[in-house]
Design an enzyme around this catalytic site. Structure first.
Site, mmCIF file in Angstrom:
data_model
loop_
_atom_site.group_PDB
_atom_site.id
_atom_site.type_symbol
_atom_site.label_atom_id
_atom_site.label_comp_id
_atom_site.label_asym_id
_atom_site.label_seq_id
_atom_site.Cartn_x
_atom_site.Cartn_y
_atom_site.Cartn_z
ATOM 1 N N ASP A 323 -24.980 41.735 -7.265
ATOM 2 C CA ASP A 323 -24.360 42.975 -6.785
ATOM 3 C C ASP A 323 -23.008 42.723 -6.125
ATOM 4 O O ASP A 323 -22.271 43.674 -5.847
ATOM 5 C CB ASP A 323 -25.297 43.683 -5.806
ATOM 6 C CG ASP A 323 -25.850 42.736 -4.745
ATOM 7 O OD1 ASP A 323 -25.066 42.018 -4.121
ATOM 8 O OD2 ASP A 323 -27.091 42.713 -4.564
ATOM 9 N N ASP A 377 -30.736 31.450 -15.445
ATOM 10 C CA ASP A 377 -31.785 31.243 -14.454
ATOM 11 C C ASP A 377 -31.256 30.320 -13.348
ATOM 12 O O ASP A 377 -30.652 29.281 -13.619
ATOM 13 C CB ASP A 377 -33.009 30.623 -15.134
ATOM 14 C CG ASP A 377 -34.138 30.361 -14.173
ATOM 15 O OD1 ASP A 377 -34.220 29.230 -13.664
ATOM 16 O OD2 ASP A 377 -34.934 31.289 -13.917
ATOM 17 N N ALA A 378 -31.497 30.703 -12.095
ATOM 18 C CA ALA A 378 -30.949 29.939 -10.977
ATOM 19 C C ALA A 378 -31.490 28.507 -10.948
ATOM 20 O O ALA A 378 -30.757 27.574 -10.601
ATOM 21 C CB ALA A 378 -31.269 30.652 -9.662
ATOM 22 N N ASP A 398 -29.637 34.071 -2.281
ATOM 23 C CA ASP A 398 -29.775 35.530 -2.153
ATOM 24 C C ASP A 398 -30.698 36.011 -3.272
ATOM 25 O O ASP A 398 -30.264 36.667 -4.225
ATOM 26 C CB ASP A 398 -28.395 36.183 -2.243
ATOM 27 C CG ASP A 398 -28.444 37.681 -2.012
ATOM 28 O OD1 ASP A 398 -29.477 38.171 -1.517
ATOM 29 O OD2 ASP A 398 -27.462 38.364 -2.357
#
Length: 529
Positions: A323, A377-378, A398
């Site tokens: 975001d 993907d983190a 986050d």
């Protein structure tokens, strides 16, 4: 008792007294039955996956919901197989009506589940009921199809093993096709509701066509009438629902999110909904869970970012945060040279760039040349960064709450071990660990996991939360269950992390750190305990 179908013909004995070769008509009839088995198996698996996917979205905890659906359906399939014994003497008409019922129940299952969630607020009982009903109907298919194919072949005694092998081969291959078609074709192209309705229509056509084409002459007038009327009625219901599905979805979405829905899109990853009227702070929902509320997000993002920025912070890595709000807070600090945002869903970043309200909220962070976005993907991206020797002064996690099954690996000891490898000497890690007051076990398990990866931690939380959860698995109907706070950890290796207490709204947790909590790992996740 139904006589042998008209497609069956007497097979003369083969020379030497051996079994005769089946006629062309027999082979064609056998092929049609096996093709129907293939189609029905594909449809059955789509119903199953549809229930699992929708239950995970509406109720949460995908592991538990998959376990409930699969175990209930397998049990119900056994019950259906036993009940099918009573229909074997009327196998053709029974199968035709059975497929009509399965098409109706399976095709409408997603609509009903979504409706119960949207207007009642609870869909668990409907999930179990549909799992039972669909399982019973699927379980009754194979015994009836076995009877039909034996009537066609006229060689049941000589080739019973081959018949069973053919049926199960067609069934398993059909399940494979249905299992692959759902996530890669149906869901991204048609969505959950329309996929289920279309699958039901295919199911009804396949079952009705087989019975009427191959066995129509052997049915009584009443049986033929029942099959025709039943299937036409089901197709009419499914067609009507398909025409009205967009109106239904809009009405259900308003019931869940309120009247101020501005954008609702299904990306390749999740459903993204943005609400808020003109001049109102926007709210961002991902898969039904409230992720950003313009009314109080500043409390969360300031508490997450500002404490970890004390010290060197030239290179910053943000895991999640598509975001752009965490990036906004990072860019408020001088000396920042680069910000790398790792986001799974390009649709969220696209919305954060182009939607005026959300872009205004994030301060046009993506317009800053220092910000770079990496999609994926983190866990995977963090492992790649560690393998290439990338180094960051600050890593900010986050990410969604660790209690959500899909996020559990991002709160594991292995994940934090990778984070330690990409931190510079003296680097710091900030972790969002979910609400501390309402989910203390989850919160302190994050602490135990960080410590197992070699970090020294400092717990803190931000209070003054206004929004709570309004939809999805975190939905609160009376407001009492909505979390009041956000919980965080500051972590560092080789030295103690800074004290976060000077940030407005930040509080130290009350009470001592619980002792003896085991860390969460990839092979033994602890957050659901």
């Amino acid at each position: 008792m139904i006589e042998a179908p008209h497609v069956s013909v007497a097979v003369p004995p083969a020379p030497g007294g051996g079994p005769a070769s089946p006629s062309v008509r027999q082979r064609a009839g056998r092929f049609l039955v096996l093709a129907t088995v293939f189609i029905c198996a594909a449809c059955g698996l789509v119903y199953e996956l549809e229930l699992v996917a929708l239950a995970s979205y509406l109720i949460g905890d995908s592991v538990k919901q998959a376990s409930v659906v699969l175990s209930v359906m397998v049990f119900a399939m056994g019950v259906g197989s036993l009940l099918a014994k009573r229909l074997r003497c009327r196998a053709a008409v029974g199968f035709g009506l059975l497929e009509a019922a399965l098409a109706l129940v399976g095709g409408c299952s997603a609509l009903v589940l979504y409706a119960t969630f949207a207007w009642i607020g609870e869909s668990r009982y409907a999930l179990v009921a549909f799992s039972l009903a669909i399982g019973v109907l699927i379980g009754a298919e194979i015994p009836l199809l076995m009877t039909l194919i034996q009537r066609i072949s006229r060689r049941a005694e000589q080739d019973a093993g081959g018949t069973v092998a053919d049926l199960f081969a067609a069934d398993y291959v059909g399940a494979l096709v249905g299992g692959l078609a759902f996530p890669f074709l149906l869901l991204p192209w048609l969505g959950q509701l329309t996929s289920a309705l279309l699958t039901g229509a295919v199911n009804a056509v396949a079952g009705g066509a087989l019975v009427l084409w191959l066995f129509g002459r052997d049915l009584t007038a009443r049986g033929r009438w029942l099959v025709v009327v039943g299937n036409v009625a089901v197709l009419g219901v499914l067609a009507t629902a398909t025409v009205l599905v967009d109106d239904f979805e809009r009405a259900a979405r308003r019931a869940v999110y309120g009247e101020r829905v501005r954008i609702a899109v299904q990306t390749d990853v999740q459903e993204v909904v943005l609400t808020g009227g003109p001049g109102e702070p926007p709210e961002l929902f991902l898969d039904g869970r409230l992720r950003v509320s313009g009314r109080d997000e500043h409390r969360y993002h300031r508490a997450l970012v500002h404490p970890v920025m004390r010290g060197p912070h030239a290179r910053v890595l943000i895991l999640g945060g598509g975001d752009g709000l965490a990036a906004r807070e990072v860019l408020r600090h001088g000396g920042v040279e680069s910000v790398t945002v790792v986001e799974l869903d390009p649709g969220v970043v696209r919305l954060a760039r182009k939607d005026r309200a959300l872009a205004r909220l994030n301060g046009q962070a993506y317009g800053d040349p220092r910000v770079r976005v990496v999609y994926g993907d983190a866990f995977v991206r963090l492992r790649e960064a560690a393998a290439t020797g990338a180094a960051y002064d600050v890593v900010i996690s986050d990410l969604p709450d660790p209690g959500i099954t899909a996020s559990t690996k991002l709160y594991s000891a292995e994940f934090y071990g990778l984070a330690a490898r990409v931190l510079t000497d003296g680097g710091r890690l900030a972790v969002h660990a979910g609400p501390m007051a309402s989910r203390p076990h989850t919160y302190w398990t994050v602490d135990a996991t960080l410590r197992s990866a070699g970090f020294t931690t400092r717990p803190y939380r931000a209070t003054g939360r206004l929004s709570g959860f309004a939809a999805g698995p975190d939905r609160s109907t009376d407001g009492t269950a909505a979390p009041y706070d956000w919980g965080f950890f500051l972590a560092a290796r080789h030295r103690a992390p800074p004290d976060p207490g000077e940030v407005v709204g930040v509080r130290r947790p009350a009470g001592a750190r619980p002792m003896g909590l085991p860390p969460s790992t990839l092979v033994h996740p602890r957050y659901g305990e």
